[in-house]
Design an enzyme around this catalytic site. Structure first.
Site, PDB file in Angstrom:
ATOM      1  N   HIS A 101       0.870  -1.174   0.000  1.00 11.22           N
ATOM      2  CA  HIS A 101       0.000   0.000   0.000  1.00 11.22           C
ATOM      3  C   HIS A 101       0.915   1.235   0.000  1.00 11.22           C
ATOM      4  CE1 HIS A 101      -2.432  -3.090   2.076  1.00 11.22           C
ATOM      5  NE2 HIS A 101      -3.493  -2.459   1.616  1.00 11.22           N
ATOM      6  N   ASP A 104       2.301   2.031   3.312  1.00 11.29           N
ATOM      7  CA  ASP A 104       3.255   1.065   3.859  1.00 11.29           C
ATOM      8  C   ASP A 104       4.684   1.539   3.647  1.00 11.29           C
ATOM      9  OD1 ASP A 104       1.190  -0.727   4.477  1.00 11.29           O
ATOM     10  OD2 ASP A 104       1.362  -1.741   2.544  1.00 11.29           O
ATOM     11  N   GLU A 232     -10.346  -6.848  -4.952  1.00  8.10           N
ATOM     12  CA  GLU A 232     -10.245  -7.883  -3.919  1.00  8.10           C
ATOM     13  C   GLU A 232     -11.522  -7.900  -3.074  1.00  8.10           C
ATOM     14  OE1 GLU A 232      -7.465  -8.771  -0.029  1.00  8.10           O
ATOM     15  OE2 GLU A 232      -6.549  -7.950  -1.844  1.00  8.10           O
ATOM     16  N   GLU A 268      -8.685 -13.573  -1.992  1.00  6.97           N
ATOM     17  CA  GLU A 268      -8.025 -13.921  -0.734  1.00  6.97           C
ATOM     18  C   GLU A 268      -8.748 -15.086  -0.062  1.00  6.97           C
ATOM     19  OE1 GLU A 268      -7.393 -12.175   3.728  1.00  6.97           O
ATOM     20  OE2 GLU A 268      -6.904 -10.819   2.064  1.00  6.97           O
ATOM     21  N   HIS A 271     -10.790 -14.121   3.064  1.00 14.53           N
ATOM     22  CA  HIS A 271     -11.997 -13.372   2.724  1.00 14.53           C
ATOM     23  C   HIS A 271     -13.096 -14.315   2.235  1.00 14.53           C
ATOM     24  CE1 HIS A 271      -9.699  -9.307   2.092  1.00 14.53           C
ATOM     25  NE2 HIS A 271      -9.558  -9.818   3.301  1.00 14.53           N
ATOM     26  N   ASP A 296      -4.370 -13.562  -2.935  1.00 15.32           N
ATOM     27  CA  ASP A 296      -3.816 -13.247  -1.630  1.00 15.32           C
ATOM     28  C   ASP A 296      -3.750 -14.559  -0.855  1.00 15.32           C
ATOM     29  OD1 ASP A 296      -3.610 -10.566  -2.118  1.00 15.32           O
ATOM     30  OD2 ASP A 296      -4.697  -9.941  -0.335  1.00 15.32           O
ATOM     31  N   ASP A 307     -10.869 -12.036  10.324  1.00 17.94           N
ATOM     32  CA  ASP A 307      -9.813 -12.204   9.326  1.00 17.94           C
ATOM     33  C   ASP A 307      -8.474 -12.380  10.031  1.00 17.94           C
ATOM     34  OD1 ASP A 307      -8.512 -12.239   6.938  1.00 17.94           O
ATOM     35  OD2 ASP A 307      -8.976 -10.189   6.367  1.00 17.94           O
ATOM     36  N   ASP A 309      -5.686 -13.941   8.829  1.00 20.44           N
ATOM     37  CA  ASP A 309      -4.533 -13.790   7.923  1.00 20.44           C
ATOM     38  C   ASP A 309      -3.354 -14.678   8.306  1.00 20.44           C
ATOM     39  OD1 ASP A 309      -5.713 -11.967   6.197  1.00 20.44           O
ATOM     40  OD2 ASP A 309      -5.021 -10.223   7.306  1.00 20.44           O
ATOM     41  N   ASP A 339      -0.485 -12.463   1.822  1.00 20.79           N
ATOM     42  CA  ASP A 339      -1.197 -11.520   2.689  1.00 20.79           C
ATOM     43  C   ASP A 339      -1.397 -12.226   4.029  1.00 20.79           C
ATOM     44  OD1 ASP A 339      -2.672  -9.547   3.818  1.00 20.79           O
ATOM     45  OD2 ASP A 339      -4.411  -9.749   2.507  1.00 20.79           O
TER      46      ASP A 339
END
Length: 439
Positions: A101, A104, A232, A268, A271, A296, A307, A309, A339
């Site tokens: 991003h 980031d 996404e 993802e 997700h 992802d 989530d 991850d 991700d």
């Protein structure tokens, strides 16, 4: 260049007999499968946000992560150090891509103009590292959800000033993605949704979201960005209901606003879980609609409703994911972006390597099994046989729209003694087990 991970050498493939946690057991980047190397098939990428921005903080406690750059206090010096750490991590893992991003890679300043200057400084540094590194940018995206200005959304905000700010942010992020040779640009609507319909004009918000994405398409043409736009999907978090709920919802949205030729999907795994779908379901939905783009790579905890991850370690999920990737013809501009974040209790720097190795090995194993499944086509033949009634007779007439309700009623009156055939789900699941366990 500083060395942040001094106790880790370049990770090598040692085979499944190895018990070295800093070695690949299944991921052999040079192994050729179906005319392509594993490295070409899988196109792994490191996620900047979790890997270099994550601290292990959760709603109940402060961050636990110990990182070699923790003693750097100046925001821009810290950002520069993370650029170095990113290239070191990617090169030692043999990961060919990274993604980020905008916020980031460079910290936000008090004004948009100053923030953009910071971005330019970091992008120039990244370009310098790219001159001597084989690591490339898989995709860029925009964080239009973290700052309090996005409390009510970005492109779907009721405040037109926020819409304009988000547009300027995406404009800049698209420009730096182009400058760094990024192969894709991702749209994730972190707060593009609603909490209650009592204060929401859903029609206007959806229309504005369509307008926003249309502007992005126009600007990409203007600056010559030829990378792939990706959306996404996510059903919830942070909003209660997000407009990009799942792949099917996004397909409908794109067709409503005439954007289906400009976008593909970045799916993802976690997700999909939140949308009460399997990872394979979301990938297949994208594939059969011609919108498969990128992945992802992570997994969720089925005992938790949010989530998480986690790094992917479920062989069944990665096998079926790669089965869909193979059926889609493989990745073109997309890839497998991790991700994923290490668990809060895995706070040492070396844990970043252990986690990526586990994920890469799991997808490598999934690729090998999936390729064998696709090559032997046993499941394809079973599916073809199951739907054989649509290849001839009345079924063929239905498919080719040669009959309507009247003709079908006449047929049914004469053929009302219906005999179905077992779906044999358990047999098929046993076959899948045999592929995975015997590979």
């Amino acid at each position: 260049m500083s060395e942040f991970f001094k106790n880790v050498d370049k990770i090598k493939y040692e085979g499944k007999g190895s018990d070295n946690p800093l070695a690949f057991k299944y991921y052999n980047p040079d192994e050729v499968i179906g005319g392509k190397t594993m490295k070409e098939h899988l196109r792994f990428a490191v996620a900047y946000w979790h890997t270099f921005q994550g601290t292990g903080k959760d709603p109940f406690g402060d961050g636990t992560a110990l990182r070699p750059w923790d003693n750097i206090t100046d925001p821009m010096d810290l950002a520069k150090a993370k650029v170095e750490a990113n290239f070191e991590l990617c090169e030692k893992l043999g990961v060919p891509f990274f993604c980020f991003h905008d916020r980031d890679i460079a910290p936000e300043a008090s004004t948009l103009r100053e923030t953009n200057k910071r971005l330019d400084e970091i992008v120039a540094l990244i370009k310098e590292y790219m001159k001597t590194s084989s690591v490339k940018l898989l995709w860029g995206t925009t964080n239009a959800f973290g700052n309090p200005r996005f409390v009510h959304g970005a492109s779907t905000s009721p405040n037109a000033d926020v819409f304009a700010f988000a547009a300027s942010q995406v404009k800049k992020a698209m420009e730096i993605t182009l400058e760094l040779g990024g192969q894709n640009y991702v749209f994730w609507g972190g707060r593009e949704g609603y909490e209650t319909l009592l204060n929401t004009d859903m029609k206007l918000e959806l229309d504005n979201m369509g307008r926003f994405l249309g502007m992005a398409v126009d600007y990409a043409k203007e600056i010559g960005f030829k990378g792939q736009f990706l959306i996404e999907p996510k059903p919830k978090e942070p909003t209660k209901h997000q407009y990009d709920f799942d792949t099917a919802t996004v397909v409908g949205f794109l067709k409503t606003y005439g954007l289906e030729k400009s976008f593909k999907m970045n799916i993802e795994a976690n997700h999909a879980t939140l949308a009460a779908h399997t990872f394979q379901h979301e990938l297949m939905t994208a594939r059969i609609n011609g919108l498969f783009g990128s992945i992802d790579a992570n997994q969720g905890d089925l005992l938790l409703g949010w989530d998480t991850d986690q790094f992917p370690t479920n062989i069944y999920d990665t096998t079926m994911a790669m089965y869909e990737v193979i059926k889609a013809g493989g990745f073109t501009t997309g890839g497998l972006n991790f991700d994923s974040k290490v668990r809060r209790g895995s706070f040492e720097p070396t844990d970043l390597f252990y986690a990526h190795i586990a994920g890469m090995d799991t997808f490598a194993k999934g690729l090998k099994v999936a390729y064998k499944m696709a090559s032997e086509a046993k499941f394809d033949k079973i599916i073809e046989e199951r739907y054989a009634s649509y290849k001839s007779g009345i079924g063929s007439d239905i498919v080719n729209r040669k009959v309507g309700f009247k003709e079908l009623e006449k047929y049914a009156l004469e053929n009302d003694q219906i005999k179905n055939v077992s779906g044999r789900q358990e047999v098929l699941e046993g076959m899948l087990n045999n592929y995975i366990l015997n590979d």
